[in-house]
Scaffold this motif. Structure first.
Motif, PDB file in Angstrom:
ATOM      1  N   GLU A  52      -1.300  -2.760   8.712  1.00  0.00           N
ATOM      2  CA  GLU A  52      -1.958  -1.347   9.036  1.00  0.00           C
ATOM      3  C   GLU A  52      -0.126  -0.452   9.367  1.00  0.00           C
ATOM      4  O   GLU A  52       0.641  -0.610   9.376  1.00  0.00           O
ATOM      5  CB  GLU A  52      -1.329  -1.952  10.809  1.00  0.00           C
ATOM      6  N   GLY A  53      -0.736   0.715   8.677  1.00  0.00           N
ATOM      7  CA  GLY A  53       0.457   1.516   8.447  1.00  0.00           C
ATOM      8  C   GLY A  53       1.324   1.261   7.711  1.00  0.00           C
ATOM      9  O   GLY A  53       1.831   1.951   7.126  1.00  0.00           O
ATOM     10  N   GLY A  54       0.303  -0.089   6.848  1.00  0.00           N
ATOM     11  CA  GLY A  54       1.282   0.342   5.126  1.00  0.00           C
ATOM     12  C   GLY A  54       1.116   1.634   4.008  1.00  0.00           C
ATOM     13  O   GLY A  54      -0.243   1.739   4.352  1.00  0.00           O
ATOM     14  N   ARG A  55       1.785   1.167   3.182  1.00  0.00           N
ATOM     15  CA  ARG A  55       0.679   2.553   1.734  1.00  0.00           C
ATOM     16  C   ARG A  55       1.612   1.942   0.825  1.00  0.00           C
ATOM     17  O   ARG A  55       3.181   1.858   0.358  1.00  0.00           O
ATOM     18  CB  ARG A  55       1.675   3.235   2.157  1.00  0.00           C
ATOM     19  N   PRO A  56       1.277   2.152  -0.442  1.00  0.00           N
ATOM     20  CA  PRO A  56       1.719   1.732  -1.635  1.00  0.00           C
ATOM     21  C   PRO A  56       2.604   2.706  -2.424  1.00  0.00           C
ATOM     22  O   PRO A  56       2.666   4.083  -1.772  1.00  0.00           O
ATOM     23  CB  PRO A  56       0.368   1.148  -2.185  1.00  0.00           C
ATOM     24  N   GLY A  57       3.850   1.634  -3.058  1.00  0.00           N
ATOM     25  CA  GLY A  57       4.359   2.729  -3.340  1.00  0.00           C
ATOM     26  C   GLY A  57       4.242   2.494  -5.243  1.00  0.00           C
ATOM     27  O   GLY A  57       3.336   2.409  -5.520  1.00  0.00           O
ATOM     28  N   SER A  58       5.955   3.355  -6.291  1.00  0.00           N
ATOM     29  CA  SER A  58       5.122   3.465  -7.350  1.00  0.00           C
ATOM     30  C   SER A  58       4.695   2.321  -8.308  1.00  0.00           C
ATOM     31  O   SER A  58       3.222   2.004  -9.050  1.00  0.00           O
ATOM     32  CB  SER A  58       5.641   4.603  -8.222  1.00  0.00           C
ATOM     33  N   LEU A  59       4.918   0.976  -7.755  1.00  0.00           N
ATOM     34  CA  LEU A  59       4.799  -0.100  -8.557  1.00  0.00           C
ATOM     35  C   LEU A  59       3.329  -0.705  -8.217  1.00  0.00           C
ATOM     36  O   LEU A  59       2.542  -1.307  -9.190  1.00  0.00           O
ATOM     37  CB  LEU A  59       5.630  -0.955  -7.705  1.00  0.00           C
ATOM     38  N   VAL A  60       3.072  -0.555  -7.288  1.00  0.00           N
ATOM     39  CA  VAL A  60       1.082  -1.361  -6.964  1.00  0.00           C
ATOM     40  C   VAL A  60       0.969  -0.208  -7.302  1.00  0.00           C
ATOM     41  O   VAL A  60      -0.463  -0.532  -7.525  1.00  0.00           O
ATOM     42  CB  VAL A  60       1.937  -0.962  -5.262  1.00  0.00           C
ATOM     43  N   VAL A  61       1.008   1.392  -7.275  1.00  0.00           N
ATOM     44  CA  VAL A  61      -0.184   2.099  -7.429  1.00  0.00           C
ATOM     45  C   VAL A  61      -0.171   2.462  -8.699  1.00  0.00           C
ATOM     46  O   VAL A  61      -1.872   2.330  -9.541  1.00  0.00           O
ATOM     47  CB  VAL A  61       0.668   3.430  -7.378  1.00  0.00           C
ATOM     48  N   THR A  62       0.644   1.941 -10.035  1.00  0.00           N
ATOM     49  CA  THR A  62       1.021   1.806 -10.486  1.00  0.00           C
ATOM     50  C   THR A  62      -0.197   0.236 -11.540  1.00  0.00           C
ATOM     51  O   THR A  62      -1.039   0.356 -12.122  1.00  0.00           O
ATOM     52  CB  THR A  62       2.327   1.702 -12.008  1.00  0.00           C
TER      53      THR A  62
END
Lengths: 341, 515, 397
Positions: free
Chosen positions: C168-178
């Motif tokens: 709930e309400g989390g968002r990925p940073g560049s690590l997970v996005v990559t």
């Protein structure tokens, strides 16, 4: 005229499957070609026609102009030509060199055994680290390099005698490819300093050397797989006949490996052809390459789509010509001929 | 086995030394960039300037950014200058994002391949600190060619000056204005509340007769581009009221960021509200996109530098000739009370510079392309480089360049406003010229103009911290509180890394604050 | 011998002969047993490999060491020199625990029930494969330690993914996005590239045309591809605008939706890099001995049998290499998100290298190098794990 869907050999597929194949091939061709068509159309537009909305057909829904082409090819003639020549020179020579170095190394890793000693590598690493430390501490780099090598040479024998652990070919190969993991962003500034020290900034040579080092691991890995897939009997037969390694490679191995060599050459050529970040840092005027020109079209005014389209289109023409010329070597006719002949 | 290793080691040494020796000569000067021939310019403009000087045989390497603007006038006029003085000017152009890195690397490693720069005056803090740039104070004061007193007071006293010394020669005047469709809007907005009201009124209507609904306001909000400048423009009037020297970024006594208070929260909210009246993909539009939209009649309002004024004239880029008005960036009827961090209404004490109760604070974002000289260059190169920059800036040349959309140069001299002929020559009607130049003049003469950040690590403050936080805010990742906290933490971190006292001193120097 | 489970019975002499494809070890034995010429030609083995090693040593090792130094430093640009101030772990501290934490790691929130289920399943898989790798065969203490460390890291990454994507309400940073870019990209690009190579290898009229066309995207400079996709995906004046209109999405724009923006980046990346898979696999397929296939058909093999028993084994080695190269290259993705969205909306499409680039362009070289080294660490672990896995399961390298 023969029906293209007709079955000709036992390897051929059924007409229905052929039809499906054609549909898929044409479908993907459309996906590939439509963006390129859009580039071509955009290159014929005035800024106002780009901004007003999508227009697809010259003369039908907008009046085409050659303004962008004129600007890039004639008004900026020399400023376009110089990077163009640089790109061709740097691309071809770095791809050629990388192919020669990388494919011989790949062959060696497939057919020879290497057992570098862990102790020696560790010693080398220590010497290198000490030399860098000395350079950072103010020692002239020439002195540091020479003394580092001297220390290594002195201690090498003693260390080698004591160390038992060895690495294998696989480890060398993995070490090579691991050199590509670090993003170029992290190494361009050190590279700048390196080339600044030896006075090679803004030269084609600096770019060629860097691209060779960057692309050789890919050549090694791809060619290793192609070499492994080659039937070893031919080489054995040649060896029995008393041919030297060089001769075997030249007249037996390379001819059969042509499809792999061509594909690999094209890939490294393309990588060097299109590289941006290293080129932008290492060159300033003389050695600028085309990707810099493309990127430069996005400036304070936003992207100059029309000029950018022209540049991208003229940039891919030589590569397409190369691909058309070389593609035939990726086909099996040559291969079979080579093996049998 | 071992002996082989030693052999190889020796071979490496040999190769290494050989390559080092063969490459040991210092890098030669970059070759020339051939100047772009231009269709518009005919005769070299007669100039008292350089005519008397002789720089035959001197070659100046000038670094600027690659692309159709900015480098164009430099390349176009370099041959004229060579004909006048004999000095050859090589314009070396690199990408916009890389000039800073390249210039700093070149100077700090002592490569010194460039004698002069045409760059962003925001970098003065980074460049003057280590002493990279030549002090031009005495040159400009005694030089009739550059006509220093003709340069707009803001550009002369703030933009070109750092710590009381002149380091750059302005070639371009950059600050934000608001553009509006004069055929649709009779009273341009005075405050940001007006701006939102006008935008709301025209949003969703067909503004250019193509039958499709258009937009009330277009502001380029793409991350990594100009977002962080617009937000300061919106916040300007709320943050600064006592004149340019007050500064809008930091408290000039503690170096605490001013972007964590009621004023900036309101600015953020207003900035986000403009998106309700913008194109659906405004969050991903760069300034090139919004200019295209405005000049094809799709927006009622837009905020921009001086460029739209000249771009709107050219039929190749515009369908709204003579339908464009410009006005000073809207202000506010409130301003920040720095003691309490709360907003207070404008009156004679809180907003001494207010006009009709509105506190305007036009933002000289970026500041305009400016020429500077490498302090490590040879004396004759410095002289020639200075003469060239003075020649480019001299009224005879610059009055023409600022009227041409393709140059990317905007007016910055008093004479640019007075000589209306050149504006008529490029197709501006009297009325439009009055309107456009009037807005520029009103902005430039406003004593409350906001000076852009120019201290060391400016790029980190603005592009790394401010831009990211504002982008996250308009994308809904952060609320206003979190946004302001992130900016404050990020800025304080940079300040503390460099040293708070040093940065405070630099900020005061950049504002010309005497303490 | 790692040949378990692979059908090798079709071909007695061609490319799928185990003695040939099993890699260098068997080869060597075969060749060395011939004696004579190979051994006496001692110089060749050095001449063949040393130039490559030397080039890499000089042009890769120096920058590698220098940027490692940078990662622990802060640079001060002075006149005529660059001062490198050692700041210890400060750059890493800022990235992992300080002001850049949410940009690198993302916003971590407690997982949803679905998140817990995913975490539980993932953890089970990780533990099972760890136990399997520790108990299967002889494992040295160091090897065991490395495997446990790898498993801990994998579990940590999984926990990060669950906390950012399934919460709930989390968002990925560049690590997970990559990682999303890389893994989605590899799967899609490999399948597409393989499919296209299989299509283009058939004896069809006009196949040369298709082959050249399919290579085209690779020939365009990545920056050019980025701008081209920016034109294509512009919902206001791009060529696809009428299609959006027809679908009743005239006001829809992908740029404000994090997932739509990420998918746009993946589509662009796929358009550009599928040809890489295509061209390498095409060459491998062309290298197949057709007589073997013909012989198989004569023996009554079906197309499907021929594919699984001849084609797949022949292209498997090069396929593992393609995946490794795309893994390594994919983690460096920067141009597409940078040009398409600048990393936006917010930080939704920001990759690790883009984050490093943003620091680089403000000359914050220390932090930029620190991000690069975090990437290096991650990719090295993943690549090593991948290579170890295929050595056990598919082939010795």
């Amino acid at each position: 005229m023969a029906n293209p869907l007709r079955r000709r050999s036992p390897l051929d597929i059924s007409p229905a499957a052929k039809l499906v194949s054609y549909v898929l091939l044409i479908g993907w061709s459309f996906i590939v070609l439509f963006p390129l068509y859009w580039l071509a159309v955009t290159s014929l537009k005035l800024p106002v026609d780009v901004d007003r909305g999508p227009f697809y057909l010259p003369f039908v829904d907008f009046q085409p102009t050659l303004a962008a082409w004129r600007n890039i090819l004639f008004e900026l003639g020399d400023d376009t030509l110089r990077p163009y020549v640089n790109t061709i020179v740097v691309g071809l020579s770095s791809a050629g060199l990388a192919l020669v170095l990388g494919s011989t190394a790949a062959y060696a890793l497939v057919r020879f055994t290497y057992r570098p000693r862990v102790g020696l590598i560790a010693l080398g690493a220590v010497c290198v680290a000490a030399a860098y430390g000395a350079i950072l501490g103010g020692v002239p780099w020439q002195l540091a390099a020479v003394s580092g090598v001297a220390v290594f040479a002195l201690l090498a024998q003693a260390v080698a005698r004591r160390s038992r652990g060895t690495l294998a070919n696989d480890d060398i190969a993995f070490w090579l490819i691991s050199q590509r993991i670090l993003p170029p962003i992290a190494i361009v500034i050190p590279l700048y300093v390196l080339f600044q020290q030896v006075g090679l900034l803004d030269t084609q040579l600096a770019l060629v050397l860097t691209y060779v080092a960057a692309n050789v691991p890919i050549v090694v890995w791809l060619m290793r797989d192609y070499f492994m897939a080659l039937p070893v009997e031919l080489e054995e037969a040649a060896a029995v006949d008393g041919a030297s390694v060089y001769r075997i490679v030249r007249s037996v191995v390379l001819p059969i490996a042509v499809p792999g060599l061509v594909a690999t050459f094209l890939i490294t050529l393309i990588f060097a052809w299109n590289e941006y970040l290293i080129a932008v840092v290492l060159s300033s005027a003389k050695a600028q390459t085309m990707p810099l020109l493309v990127a430069a079209q996005d400036a304070t005014r936003g992207p100059q789509w029309w000029a950018m389209s022209v540049l991208v289109l003229i940039m891919i023409v030589p590569v397409i010509i190369m691909a058309v010329v070389l593609e035939r070597y990726i086909s099996r006719g040559i291969l079979v001929g080579a093996v049998k002949g | 086995m071992v002996s082989r290793y030693r052999l190889v080691a020796a071979a490496i040494t040999a190769i290494f030394i050989a390559s080092a020796c063969s490459g040991a000569t210092p890098s030669s000067a970059p070759a020339s960039v051939a100047p772009a021939p231009s269709a518009t310019v005919a005769e070299p403009a007669p100039s008292a300037s350089a005519a008397g000087q002789d720089f035959t045989g001197v070659t100046v390497e000038l670094l600027t950014f690659n692309g159709p603007q900015i480098a164009e006038p430099l390349q176009r006029r370099a041959p004229d200058f060579e004909a006048l003085t004999g000095a050859k000017i090589n314009v070396v152009a690199v990408g916009f994002q890389e000039i800073y890195d390249k210039a700093i690397l070149d100077l700090s490693t002592g490569t010194n391949s460039f004698d002069a720069f045409v760059f962003n005056p925001q970098w003065l803090g980074d460049f003057t600190g280590p002493g990279y740039l030549e002090d031009l104070t005495s040159r400009v004061e005694s030089d009739p060619v550059v006509d220093w007193q003709d340069v707009g007071p803001f550009f002369r006293d703030f933009n070109a000056t750092y710590g009381g010394k002149v380091y750059t020669i302005p070639l371009d005047g950059d600050f934000h204005m608001v553009y509006y469709r004069s055929d649709l809007i009779d009273t341009p907005p005075k405050t940001w509340d007006d701006y939102l009201a006008v935008a709301a009124e025209h949003h969703g209507k067909d503004l250019n007769g193509d039958g499709e609904p258009d937009y009330g306001s277009c502001i380029a909000k793409k991350k990594g581009q100009q977002s962080f400048w617009w937000i300061i423009s919106v916040a300007g009037g709320l943050l600064q009221s006592k004149g340019t020297g007050e500064g809008a970024f930091f408290d000039t006594t503690t170096m605490q960021p001013l972007l964590n208070n009621e004023a900036f929260a309101k600015a953020l909210d207003t900035y986000k509200k403009t998106m309700d009246f913008g194109p659906p993909d405004e969050i991903n539009l760069g300034v090139g996109d919004t200019r295209g939209l405005f000049t094809t009649g799709r927006c009622a309002l837009s905020m921009d530098w001086g460029d739209i004024g000249t771009l709107a004239l050219d039929p190749a880029t515009s369908t709204v000739q003579d339908k464009v008005g410009a006005v000073i960036t809207p202000g506010w009827t409130q301003t920040l009370d720095r003691a309490t961090g709360k907003l207070v209404a404008c009156d004679a004490t809180t907003c001494p510079n207010a006009v009709d109760g509105v506190n305007y604070a036009p933002f000289a974002s970026f500041g305009g392309w400016s020429g500077a000289i490498n302090a490590a260059a040879a004396q004759e190169k410095k002289d020639a480089a200075y003469a060239f920059l003075a020649y480019m800036s001299a009224p005879a040349q610059s009055s023409e360049d600022v009227t041409l959309g393709k140059t990317g140069f905007n007016p910055y001299r008093t004479s640019h406003f007075e000589t209306r002929d050149v504006w008529k020559a490029v197709g501006m009607s009297d009325q439009a010229a009055d309107n456009y130049l009037g807005a520029i003049e009103a902005s430039l003469q406003n004593p409350n103009m906001v000076l852009d950040l120019r201290i060391p690590k400016t790029k980190e403050y603005e592009q790394d911290v401010l831009d990211v936080a504002v982008s996250q805010y308009i994308a809904g990742e952060l609320n206003a509180e979190e946004t302001m906290q992130q900016i404050t933490d990020g800025w304080n971190q940079i300040t503390d890394q460099v040293g708070r006292d040093a940065q405070l001193k630099a900020y005061q120097d950049s504002l010309g604050v005497q303490r | 011998m790692a040949s378990s489970g692979r059908p090798l019975d079709l071909d007695p002499r061609g490319v799928t002969n185990p003695d040939v494809t099993r890699g260098p070890r068997l080869h060597r034995r075969a060749i060395l047993s011939l004696g004579g010429g190979w051994r006496s030609d001692a110089a060749a083995r050095w001449v063949f490999i040393w130039p490559t090693v030397v080039v890499i040593l000089f042009l890769s090792i120096f920058p590698l060491v220098a940027s490692l130094t940078l990662a622990f430093s802060e640079l001060v640009f002075a006149r005529g020199r660059i001062e490198v101030d050692f700041v210890g772990l400060q750059n890493f501290q800022i990235l992992l625990f300080g002001t850049e934490r949410t940009h690198l790691l993302g916003l971590l929130k407690p997982p949803t029930p679905l998140g817990w289920v995913i975490f539980g399943l993932g953890l089970t898989v990780i533990l099972r494969s760890l136990v399997g790798s520790l108990t299967g065969g002889h494992v040295r203490p160091l090897g065991a330690l490395l495997r446990i460390a790898g498993a801990v890291l994998a579990a940590g990454l999984l926990w990060l993914v669950v906390q950012t994507l399934f919460s709930e309400g989390g968002r990925p940073g560049s690590l997970v996005v990559t990682m999303i870019y890389v893994f989605a990209g590899i799967v899609v690009q490999f399948l597409l590239g393989l499919g296209l190579a299989l299509l283009a290898v058939q004896p069809l009229a006009g196949r040369r045309f298709f082959r050249i066309v399919f290579m085209l995207p690779l020939t365009i400079t990545p920056i050019g591809v980025g701008y081209m996709f920016r034109m294509m995906t512009d919902t206001g004046k791009g060529p696809l605008e009428p299609i959006f209109g027809l679908l009743g999405m005239g006001q829809y724009t992908w740029v404000t939706d994090p997932w739509a923006a990420r998918i746009a980046v993946i589509i662009g990346d796929t358009w550009q890099w599928t040809p890489f898979v295509f061209i390498v696999l095409l060459a491998a397929l062309e290298g197949l001995d057709q007589e073997v296939r013909e012989a198989a058909f004569v023996d009554g093999a079906s197309h499907r049998q021929s594919f699984w028993h001849i084609t797949v084994p022949a292209i498997l080695p090069v396929s593992t290499t393609i995946v490794l190269i795309r893994l390594i290259e994919g983690f460096k993705i920067v141009d597409m998100p940078n040009i398409l969205t600048g990393g936006g909306p917010g930080t939704a499409t920001q990759s690790l290298t883009l984050q490093a680039y943003l620091d680089w362009r403000t000359l914050n070289l220390g932090r930029s190098a620190a991000i690069a080294y975090i990437l290096l660490f991650l990719v090295t672990v993943i690549a090593t794990g991948y290579v170890a896995w295929w050595r056990r399961r598919i082939r010795p390298v």
